[in-house]
Scaffold this motif. Sequence first.
Motif, PDB file in Angstrom:
ATOM      1  N   THR A   4      60.038-126.200 -34.310  1.00 30.92           N
ATOM      2  CA  THR A   4      58.749-126.523 -34.273  1.00 30.92           C
ATOM      3  C   THR A   4      57.911-127.048 -34.988  1.00 30.92           C
ATOM      4  O   THR A   4      58.826-128.263 -35.266  1.00 30.92           O
ATOM      5  CB  THR A   4      57.778-124.963 -34.197  1.00 30.92           C
ATOM      6  N   ALA A   5      56.411-127.859 -34.331  1.00 30.72           N
ATOM      7  CA  ALA A   5      55.164-129.025 -34.636  1.00 30.72           C
ATOM      8  C   ALA A   5      55.566-128.818 -36.506  1.00 30.72           C
ATOM      9  O   ALA A   5      55.053-129.927 -36.578  1.00 30.72           O
ATOM     10  CB  ALA A   5      54.270-128.745 -34.256  1.00 30.72           C
ATOM     11  N   TRP A  48      49.682-134.728 -27.380  1.00 32.87           N
ATOM     12  CA  TRP A  48      48.362-133.836 -28.365  1.00 32.87           C
ATOM     13  C   TRP A  48      47.783-135.089 -29.217  1.00 32.87           C
ATOM     14  O   TRP A  48      46.496-134.486 -29.507  1.00 32.87           O
ATOM     15  CB  TRP A  48      49.079-133.619 -29.186  1.00 32.87           C
ATOM     16  N   GLY A  51      58.778-125.522 -28.609  1.00 31.48           N
ATOM     17  CA  GLY A  51      59.414-126.820 -30.162  1.00 31.48           C
ATOM     18  C   GLY A  51      60.247-127.454 -29.478  1.00 31.48           C
ATOM     19  O   GLY A  51      60.315-127.068 -27.827  1.00 31.48           O
ATOM     20  N   TYR A  95      60.385-130.765 -24.953  1.00 28.96           N
ATOM     21  CA  TYR A  95      59.691-130.077 -25.384  1.00 28.96           C
ATOM     22  C   TYR A  95      59.838-128.336 -24.472  1.00 28.96           C
ATOM     23  O   TYR A  95      59.172-128.865 -23.676  1.00 28.96           O
ATOM     24  CB  TYR A  95      58.680-130.240 -26.099  1.00 28.96           C
TER      25      TYR A  95
END
Length: 303
Positions: A180-181, A270, A166, A158
């Motif tokens: 990307t997320a 996260w 991303g 990442y």
Amino acid sequence: MWTFLAAEEPASLIVPDSVQKANLAEAVNKIVNMDFSTLFGSLIRESLWILVKVLIALAIYFIGRWLVRRFLRLIDVAMQHRNVDISLRSFTRNTVSAFFTLLLILIVVSTLGVNVTSLIAVASAATLAIGMALSGTAQNFAGGVMILLMKPYRIGDYISAQGQSGTVRDIKLFSTVIATADNQTIYIPNNSIATAIIDNYSTSETRRVDWTVGISYGDDVDVARKAVLSMLAADPRVLPDPAPVVWVAALADSSVNLSIRAWVKNADYWNVFFEHNEQFYKELPKAGINFPFPQMDVHLTKE
């Protein structure tokens, strides 16, 4: 003298009727005496030979494609057994595939009867002209080689670079593909990313989570610290070593800002960040800790 030239020049351009009749008779005689069977036979033989060459070229193309795919599989297996980095495997596979595909096309074109030497010369001149116009493409290829040699990131890492963040999905000949997320696919030219600042969040197994929480002036900092540390201690994803810490970061205009730091595994970053944000908001008021709003004290003086 001028009168003689004017009279002679038109006369030299006139073909006598007898000559015209002779030429017409000769042309008609050729058409009448033409051997159509020989002509059609020659056309059929030429057509069959062209058809045979086309079929041979198609056979060479499809067999060559099959051989190239088999060769690429052998390369993948060999590099996998030698534990070659997945990024290098992908780049090598793309390069070898492009080379053998170009070679196969030249063989097919040669089978069809095209002069490959002249074609290569024309292609070389065209490549030189296009290369001068598209010098960035060569720079992107060189950037891809630099990425594979220096290894600032690998497939699966990442990263954040060129304003994009991303997971690296592939390193191609001329670009790096990241997801990307929110599942967007971003293509970043290798030249620009090879010379850019790259944040790679996957090089270490652990990562520090930082929060900044503002509490009201007059609230007990020790009570807030104890409540926060108890929440973090109850979460098995938060690593005990290094231990979480809570410090007073700043005495702001309308709040006392607490800096909270904890270490977690990369994969948990996260989830821990967002879940504890919500938990702080819900649980700290139960311990008597208030979240202040921006405020301003106005003093009025009577004159």
